[in-house]
Scaffold this active site. Structure first.
Site, PDB file in Angstrom:
ATOM      1  N   GLU A  42      52.249  38.614  23.225  1.00  0.00           N
ATOM      2  CA  GLU A  42      53.566  38.764  23.862  1.00  0.00           C
ATOM      3  C   GLU A  42      54.119  37.426  24.337  1.00  0.00           C
ATOM      4  O   GLU A  42      54.488  37.252  25.505  1.00  0.00           O
ATOM      5  CB  GLU A  42      53.465  39.760  25.030  1.00  0.00           C
ATOM      6  CG  GLU A  42      53.098  41.157  24.551  1.00  0.00           C
ATOM      7  CD  GLU A  42      53.113  42.225  25.638  1.00  0.00           C
ATOM      8  OE1 GLU A  42      52.975  41.880  26.817  1.00  0.00           O
ATOM      9  OE2 GLU A  42      53.264  43.414  25.299  1.00  0.00           O
ATOM     10  N   GLU A  58      50.243  47.336  19.661  1.00  0.00           N
ATOM     11  CA  GLU A  58      50.160  48.027  20.953  1.00  0.00           C
ATOM     12  C   GLU A  58      51.229  49.104  21.008  1.00  0.00           C
ATOM     13  O   GLU A  58      52.390  48.850  20.659  1.00  0.00           O
ATOM     14  CB  GLU A  58      50.400  47.073  22.138  1.00  0.00           C
ATOM     15  CG  GLU A  58      49.252  46.181  22.477  1.00  0.00           C
ATOM     16  CD  GLU A  58      49.503  45.373  23.740  1.00  0.00           C
ATOM     17  OE1 GLU A  58      50.133  45.887  24.687  1.00  0.00           O
ATOM     18  OE2 GLU A  58      49.059  44.211  23.755  1.00  0.00           O
TER      19      GLU A  58
HETATM   20  C1  BG6 Z   1      51.326  44.854  27.232  1.00  0.00           C
HETATM   21  C2  BG6 Z   1      50.150  43.927  27.358  1.00  0.00           C
HETATM   22  O1  BG6 Z   1      52.403  44.235  27.864  1.00  0.00           O
HETATM   23  O2  BG6 Z   1      51.294  46.076  27.861  1.00  0.00           O
HETATM   24  C3  BG6 Z   1      48.857  44.602  27.757  1.00  0.00           C
HETATM   25  O3  BG6 Z   1      49.942  43.180  26.195  1.00  0.00           O
HETATM   26  C4  BG6 Z   1      49.156  45.671  28.780  1.00  0.00           C
HETATM   27  O4  BG6 Z   1      47.975  43.617  28.205  1.00  0.00           O
HETATM   28  C5  BG6 Z   1      50.067  46.699  28.144  1.00  0.00           C
HETATM   29  O5  BG6 Z   1      48.021  46.258  29.321  1.00  0.00           O
HETATM   30  C6  BG6 Z   1      50.339  47.904  29.018  1.00  0.00           C
HETATM   31  O6  BG6 Z   1      50.774  47.484  30.271  1.00  0.00           O
HETATM   32  P1  BG6 Z   1      50.121  48.033  31.609  1.00  0.00           P
HETATM   33  O7  BG6 Z   1      50.779  47.285  32.680  1.00  0.00           O
HETATM   34  O8  BG6 Z   1      50.382  49.484  31.634  1.00  0.00           O
HETATM   35  O9  BG6 Z   1      48.667  47.728  31.486  1.00  0.00           O
END
Ligand code: BG6
Length: 467
Positions: free
Chosen positions: A173, A365
């Site tokens: 990111e 993701e």
């Molecule tokens: C993304 C990141 O922004 O979102 C992860 O790459 C992160 O590291 C994921 O865990 C989900 O966000 P959160 O805050 O729910 O863990």
């Protein structure tokens, strides 16, 4: 869908691995971050303070459970597994010339274990875990010296894991650097009061983009089979109304992301990038060869995260999201953490990215953070299945109807891990439950959720059976 479509799951070292000071590992910025609550920025200490709970220190302990966890991934039928290497396990300070052999050995063991089950490792080099020494003594990515430190680290990994790892990503990111800057951003920058954040973020981004381009070039030289991607957070947005001004607001929001996509894929700062420099009155200091370096380090694919969408326009009620926030969309439901659920938005961004860049895409993701409850040793997470089902249908439509070239899909936090934004454990994404709470208590026992069996079926049927 591609025959070799990479179904799998994703994690990051600082949220999952634990073993924060074992076998020579140094501290990263994540190791001094406390947990917090929704909507509050996590506090960063300048050192590990005794008696304070730091979520990354044990996290969900992949370090000591990797064999058991990988066996569970294999049972689900994973074709690939996205993970990150903790930079400070390899270079504990970040500025050494020679790596820490014990750190290198750990990932050898992990990759061997994955390959035993024919699971392809997909490796991010830097996922929110900049070495603390580089943050405190060098000012992190503000400082051009980090380019050489990162390239040394990347080269060490490419050489060591040649033949084991083929798919790489440089910075997780990377565009988070330009979003409403919070200190834990990819650039590991802790901003000073009165600092011109835009100027700092643009300059730090330049250093990271140059470092990434150098790493891409090296990876290709070391092994032509290597495929290196960038990794973008996609904050899908819609104009809040049909007013042309709202359309422009939406365009401006996406430009913060295309800024990075353009440099990674086109190898230069495009008009989109240059207009941002003007808008924020910033200037990029470049060394003589930087433009050439950028043009020679073009990525092979775009990895991206997609969780939610929001809207852009005037006077909107703001909603939560990961790093980038936006306006509330009255038409969409939201998760317990206020992230608006929008599967069609995924189809839309797949098309937008592919139209713009015409190189393969990889959803590295996606997922839904939710509170799970355990009843008689079972976790009935139908809400998670529902979220993932809709998003997989959307990606299939983008591929099969719209013709987007998609390499794979790795839902986030395939096993429960620490939340990046809040440091909580109760915000869970996994197919596999891990017994641990927000204060760090628990047995770390692993349990299969209903979604475990569901995802196994999805993979076995190549995404045909979503029932
Ligand atoms: C993304 C990141 O922004 O979102 C992860 O790459 C992160 O590291 C994921 O865990 C989900 O966000 P959160 O805050 O729910 O863990």
């Amino acid at each position: 869908m591609r025959k070799d479509f990479l179904w799998g799951g994703a994690t990051a070292a600082n949220q999952y691995e634990g073993g924060y000071n074992e076998n020579g590992k140094g501290l990263s910025i994540a190791d001094v971050e406390r947990g917090s609550q929704l909507g509050v920025t996590r506090q960063i200490d300048d050192r590990v303070i005794e008696g304070v709970y730091y979520p990354s220190h044990v996290a969900t302990d992949f370090y000591h459970n990797y064999k058991e966890d990988i066996a569970l991934f294999a049972e689900m039928g994973f074709k690939c597994y996205r993970m990150s290497i903790a930079w400070t396990r390899i270079f504990p300070r970040g500025d050494e010339e020679k790596p820490n052999e014990e750190g290198l050995k750990f990932y050898d063991d992990v990759f061997d274990e994955l390959l035993k089950y024919n699971i392809e490792p997909i490796v991010t080099l830097s996922h929110y875990e900049t070495p603390l020494v580089l943050v405190q003594e060098y000012g992190s990515w503000r400082n051009r010296k980090l380019i050489d430190f990162f390239v040394n680290y990347a080269q060490t990994c490419f050489n060591r894991y040649q033949g084991k790892v083929k798919y790489w990503m440089t910075f997780n990111e990377i565009n988070a650097t330009l979003a409403s800057p919070r200190p834990w951003h990819q650039a590991g920058i802790v901003y000073q009061e009165n600092e011109d954040r835009w100027q700092t973020a643009i300059q730090a981004s330049h250093h990271m983009l140059v470092a990434s381009a150098k790493a891409v070039k090296l990876a290709h030289e070391i092994d032509p089979h290597n495929q290196v991607g960038c990794m973008l957070l996609i904050p899908e947005s819609y104009a809040a109304s049909c007013s042309p001004e709202d359309q422009i607001a939406r365009r401006n929001k996406m430009a913060l992301t295309f800024y990075y996509g353009d440099v990674h894929v086109r190898g230069r700062y495009t008009n989109t990038c240059q207009s941002l420099w003007k808008k924020y009155h910033t200037k990029v200091q470049m060394a003589k060869d930087d433009e050439k370096v950028l043009s020679e380090g073009i990525v092979d694919y775009i990895g991206f995260s997609y969780y939610f969408s929001s809207i852009e326009g005037k006077d909107l009620q703001q909603v939560e999201g990961n790093v980038f926030t936006g306006g509330k969309n009255p038409l969409l439901p939201a998760t317990q953490w206020g992230w608006q659920i929008d599967p069609l938005g995924l189809r839309s961004v797949l098309n937008e990215l592919y139209d713009r860049y015409q190189i393969p895409l990889f959803i590295v993701e996606n997922g839904m953070g939710a509170v799970d409850s355990v009843e008689d040793g079972q976790i009935h997470d139908d809400y998670r299945i529902d979220y993932l089902k809709q998003h997989i249908q959307a990606l299939k439509d983008a591929v099969e109807i719209d013709g987007v070239d998609l390499m794979g899909y790795t839902p986030w936090g395939c096993i429960d891990l620490v939340s990046a934004s809040t440091g909580e454990m109760k915000k869970r994404y996994g197919f596999i439950y891990v017994d641990k709470d927000d204060q760090g208590h628990g047995t770390l026992k692993r349990m299969k959720k209903d979604s475990f069996y569901w995802y196994k079926k999805v993979i076995a049927s190549q995404g045909e059976d979503l029932s």
